[in-house]
Write an enzyme that holds these catalytic residues in place. Structure first.
Site, PDB file in Angstrom:
ATOM      1  N   TYR A   1     -47.120   4.086  27.582  1.00  0.00           N
ATOM      2  CA  TYR A   1     -48.242   5.021  27.669  1.00  0.00           C
ATOM      3  C   TYR A   1     -47.748   6.447  27.482  1.00  0.00           C
ATOM      4  CZ  TYR A   1     -46.973   6.489  32.442  1.00  0.00           C
ATOM      5  OH  TYR A   1     -46.324   7.001  33.547  1.00  0.00           O
ATOM      6  N   CYS A   2     -48.664   7.327  27.057  1.00  0.00           N
ATOM      7  CA  CYS A   2     -48.404   8.753  26.931  1.00  0.00           C
ATOM      8  C   CYS A   2     -49.729   9.489  27.138  1.00  0.00           C
ATOM      9  CB  CYS A   2     -47.753   9.098  25.586  1.00  0.00           C
ATOM     10  SG  CYS A   2     -48.752   8.652  24.147  1.00  0.00           S
ATOM     11  N   THR A   3     -49.802  10.751  26.786  1.00  0.00           N
ATOM     12  CA  THR A   3     -50.997  11.541  27.092  1.00  0.00           C
ATOM     13  C   THR A   3     -52.231  11.055  26.334  1.00  0.00           C
ATOM     14  OG1 THR A   3     -49.588  13.465  27.465  1.00  0.00           O
ATOM     15  CG2 THR A   3     -51.943  13.875  27.201  1.00  0.00           C
TER      16      THR A   3
ATOM     17  N   GLY B   1     -51.780   8.899  23.223  1.00  0.00           N
ATOM     18  CA  GLY B   1     -51.476   7.711  22.436  1.00  0.00           C
ATOM     19  C   GLY B   1     -50.577   7.927  21.249  1.00  0.00           C
TER      20      GLY B   1
ATOM     21  N   ILE C   1     -53.366   8.364  28.657  1.00  0.00           N
ATOM     22  CA  ILE C   1     -53.796   8.682  30.025  1.00  0.00           C
ATOM     23  C   ILE C   1     -55.199   9.280  30.028  1.00  0.00           C
ATOM     24  CG2 ILE C   1     -53.271  10.090  32.058  1.00  0.00           C
ATOM     25  CD1 ILE C   1     -50.307  10.111  30.959  1.00  0.00           C
TER      26      ILE C   1
END
Length: 313
Positions: A173-175, A177, A202
């Site tokens: 996961y990241c901010t 995508g 997220i």
């Protein structure tokens, strides 16, 4: 009412310079502000504007068949979250050491926020944060594996740390995508078989799944600096750089030669005048502190139709 749009799309662009010019003019016409990166591999941006302008922008982008798969993450805000507009051509839409990776051809399986939520706590799963240290120190999923990265370009060197999890499902996961697309593709290339990614990152998880079990705040790349995500079981995990009391108030050090991203509570912010240490507080180039710890660059009012003559000091 204004909106912030966060988006990306990996898709081949044959002439990024021409696209940048046309896209820049569109954004100026709509009075959008923010940061947009154009590359031969696609488009990545975050912009703010009025609800009407954002609607026109989204319609214009989606009318291009190359961006048919693009999804916008939308957040409501009271005003512009950027001071100026940048539309730039770069080698990649997210800086990495993975220019050979083509996520539009092969990447990890996308999980919706609800699918991610249902899987993340299983024994056969490991959740991996592919963001930089200053981001995950402010907020991250419970029990997530972090990789001690100053920058996403360090990711290939950190993959060795994940080898012990090769028999598990890897959920990245990241901010928003965009980093996961390349990270999960690289993991597949390195022999990991069960690789997934949180689609929309997220931000979308907060919108669609209430942000449950995301501890702290999410760092964002606009003047807000950080936003709340978790509406179910929120908590604060970061601590003030100076006094070590719980604080999710993120600032940039007022010393421009340091410029570190770090938590600094209001009291210590006043005491150190926005600096991260006594040394930075005493630096002769320290910027004036206005209580926010943000130092956005103001617009120079550049207009491509008028060329360099339109720049203002």
């Amino acid at each position: 009412m204004y909106q912030v749009l966060l988006y990306y799309c990996y898709t081949p662009l044959a002439n990024p310079e021409q696209f940048r010019e046309e896209h820049h003019r569109l954004c100026l016409e709509l009075d959008l502000r923010g940061r947009i990166i154009v590359a031969t591999e696609g488009l990545n941006g975050t912009v703010s504007g009025t609800v009407e302008s954002c609607a026109r922008y989204m319609a214009a982008v989606k009318s291009d068949p190359r961006f048919a798969a693009l999804e916008f993450k939308i957040d409501e805000v009271p005003a512009h979250t950027f001071q100026k507009l940048h539309v730039r051509v770069k080698p990649e839409i997210v800086h990495s050491s993975l220019r050979h990776v083509r996520p539009h051809e092969k990447t990890g399986q996308h999980l919706s926020p609800e699918e991610f939520k249902a899987l993340k706590d299983r024994d056969d799963v490991v959740v991996v944060d592919v963001r930089s240290d200053y981001e995950y120190n402010l907020g991250r999923f419970k029990n997530a594996v972090t990789l001690d990265m100053e920058n996403f370009r360090d990711f290939p060197e950190r993959v060795e740390r994940l080898k012990e999890f090769k028999d598990k499902k890897i959920l990245t996961y990241c901010t928003g995508g965009v980093k996961c697309e390349k990270a999960s593709a690289f993991l597949l290339e390195q022999g990991f078989e069960n690789v997934y990614q949180l689609h929309g990152g997220i931000i979308k998880y907060g919108i669609e799944a209430g942000g449950e079990d995301f501890d702290g705040q999410c760092y964002v790349f606009d003047n807000r600096v950080a936003v709340d995500v978790n509406r179910v079981n929120p908590t604060v995990i970061s601590r003030c750089q100076h006094c070590q009391q719980p604080s999710n108030r993120l600032v940039n050090c007022a010393n421009p030669h340091c410029n570190a991203h770090l938590p600094l509570c209001e009291a210590c912010g006043e005491q150190l005048q926005g600096a991260c240490s006594d040394a930075c507080a005493a630096h002769p180039d320290k910027r004036p502190y206005d209580g926010t710890g943000a130092y956005p660059k103001l617009s120079n009012h550049y207009n491509p139709a008028q060329g360099l003559a339109s720049y203002k000091a």
